[in-house]
Write a protein that holds these residues in place. Structure first.
Motif, short mmCIF file in Angstrom:
data_model
loop_
_atom_site.label_atom_id
_atom_site.label_comp_id
_atom_site.label_asym_id
_atom_site.label_seq_id
_atom_site.Cartn_x
_atom_site.Cartn_y
_atom_site.Cartn_z
N CYS A 7 5.80 14.50 21.46
CA CYS A 7 4.79 13.45 21.85
C CYS A 7 4.29 13.64 23.13
CB CYS A 7 5.57 12.21 21.76
SG CYS A 7 5.12 10.65 22.07
N PHE A 8 3.12 13.53 23.18
CA PHE A 8 2.17 13.80 24.55
C PHE A 8 1.66 12.46 25.00
CE2 PHE A 8 2.15 17.85 22.29
CZ PHE A 8 2.86 18.73 23.28
N GLY A 9 2.46 11.71 25.46
CA GLY A 9 1.79 10.42 26.09
C GLY A 9 1.49 9.21 24.88
N GLY A 10 0.96 8.15 25.17
CA GLY A 10 0.63 7.19 24.41
C GLY A 10 1.64 6.01 24.19
N SER A 11 1.43 5.12 23.31
CA SER A 11 2.30 4.13 23.01
C SER A 11 3.32 4.61 21.87
CB SER A 11 1.66 2.91 22.53
OG SER A 11 0.76 3.23 21.31
N GLY A 12 3.06 5.55 21.19
CA GLY A 12 3.95 6.00 20.19
C GLY A 12 5.10 7.01 20.61
N CYS A 13 5.53 7.16 21.69
CA CYS A 13 6.44 8.12 22.26
C CYS A 13 7.98 7.59 22.15
CB CYS A 13 6.13 8.29 23.74
SG CYS A 13 4.80 9.58 23.64
N ASP A 14 8.19 6.60 21.70
CA ASP A 14 9.73 6.20 21.68
C ASP A 14 10.32 7.00 20.32
OD1 ASP A 14 10.16 3.89 19.25
OD2 ASP A 14 8.00 4.11 20.13
N PRO A 15 11.48 7.22 20.55
CA PRO A 15 12.18 8.17 19.56
C PRO A 15 12.28 7.57 18.16
CG PRO A 15 13.67 7.74 21.34
CD PRO A 15 12.18 6.91 21.54
N ALA A 16 12.21 6.25 18.05
CA ALA A 16 12.32 5.66 16.63
C ALA A 16 10.89 5.85 15.88
CB ALA A 16 12.64 3.98 16.74
N THR A 17 9.76 5.42 16.85
CA THR A 17 8.56 5.86 16.14
C THR A 17 8.10 7.30 15.74
OG1 THR A 17 7.59 3.82 17.48
CG2 THR A 17 6.02 5.48 16.67
N SER A 18 8.50 8.20 16.80
CA SER A 18 8.54 9.62 16.59
C SER A 18 9.16 9.94 15.48
CB SER A 18 9.12 10.17 17.84
OG SER A 18 8.80 11.73 17.45
N ARG A 19 10.51 9.45 15.23
CA ARG A 19 11.15 9.74 13.84
C ARG A 19 10.54 9.39 12.77
NH1 ARG A 19 16.13 10.89 11.74
NH2 ARG A 19 16.99 9.87 9.99
N ARG A 20 9.92 8.10 12.66
CA ARG A 20 9.21 7.47 11.58
C ARG A 20 8.08 8.32 11.27
NH1 ARG A 20 7.46 3.21 13.27
NH2 ARG A 20 5.42 3.68 13.22
N GLN A 21 7.23 8.53 12.24
CA GLN A 21 6.22 9.45 11.93
C GLN A 21 6.46 10.92 11.32
OE1 GLN A 21 4.32 9.50 15.93
NE2 GLN A 21 3.35 7.48 15.60
N HIS A 22 7.61 11.39 11.93
CA HIS A 22 8.07 12.77 11.18
C HIS A 22 8.52 12.49 9.69
CE1 HIS A 22 9.85 16.58 10.98
NE2 HIS A 22 10.97 15.98 10.40
N GLN A 23 9.22 11.72 9.53
CA GLN A 23 9.67 11.33 8.25
C GLN A 23 8.47 11.03 7.04
OE1 GLN A 23 12.26 7.99 8.92
NE2 GLN A 23 14.06 9.36 8.74
N GLU A 24 7.20 10.44 7.85
CA GLU A 24 6.14 10.01 6.96
C GLU A 24 5.47 11.38 6.66
OE1 GLU A 24 4.27 7.15 9.47
OE2 GLU A 24 5.48 5.48 8.70
N ARG A 25 5.26 12.16 7.51
CA ARG A 25 4.85 13.42 7.39
C ARG A 25 5.32 14.38 6.42
NH1 ARG A 25 4.15 13.39 12.86
NH2 ARG A 25 6.04 14.90 13.08
N LYS A 26 6.71 14.32 6.49
CA LYS A 26 7.47 15.03 5.77
C LYS A 26 7.49 14.38 4.23
CE LYS A 26 12.16 15.17 6.30
NZ LYS A 26 13.40 15.78 6.69
N MET A 27 7.29 13.24 3.93
CA MET A 27 7.20 12.57 2.63
C MET A 27 5.73 12.80 2.13
SD MET A 27 8.29 10.55 0.14
CE MET A 27 9.45 9.37 0.85
N ARG A 28 4.66 13.00 2.93
CA ARG A 28 3.50 13.28 2.29
C ARG A 28 3.41 14.87 1.87
NH1 ARG A 28 1.51 10.43 6.58
NH2 ARG A 28 1.31 12.17 8.11
N MET A 29 4.21 15.91 2.66
CA MET A 29 4.17 17.07 2.42
C MET A 29 5.04 17.10 1.25
SD MET A 29 5.99 20.28 4.28
CE MET A 29 7.64 19.40 4.19
N LEU A 30 6.24 16.63 0.81
CA LEU A 30 6.99 16.65 -0.40
C LEU A 30 6.18 16.10 -1.43
CD1 LEU A 30 10.43 15.81 1.35
CD2 LEU A 30 9.77 18.18 0.53
N THR A 31 5.57 15.19 -1.28
CA THR A 31 4.85 14.65 -2.41
C THR A 31 3.79 15.44 -2.81
OG1 THR A 31 5.25 12.28 -1.67
CG2 THR A 31 3.28 12.33 -3.17
#
Length: 64
Positions: A7-31
């Protein structure tokens, strides 16, 4: 799989948001992968079905 992107700055740098974004990327890739495998499976099933029909049609022994 792949590690989460840093995470390089911005409002989405908290661990929960980062984890959710990672899971969403992983879900798109697996789908995406699953969709490709489903297409391949459909092609294999069609080939098997066609071959079974040809075997049944040509199943009578030649009288030659």
């Amino acid at each position: 799989m792949f590690p989460p992107l840093p995470c390089f700055g911005g409002s989405g740098c908290d661990p929960a948001t980062s984890r959710r974004q990672h899971q969403e990327r992983k879900m798109r890739m697996l789908t995406y992968w699953r969709d490709g495998v489903e297409r391949q499976l459909a092609a294999v099933n069609a080939a098997i079905s066609t071959l079974e029909k040809q075997i049944a049609r040509d199943g009578t022994p030649d009288q030659g």
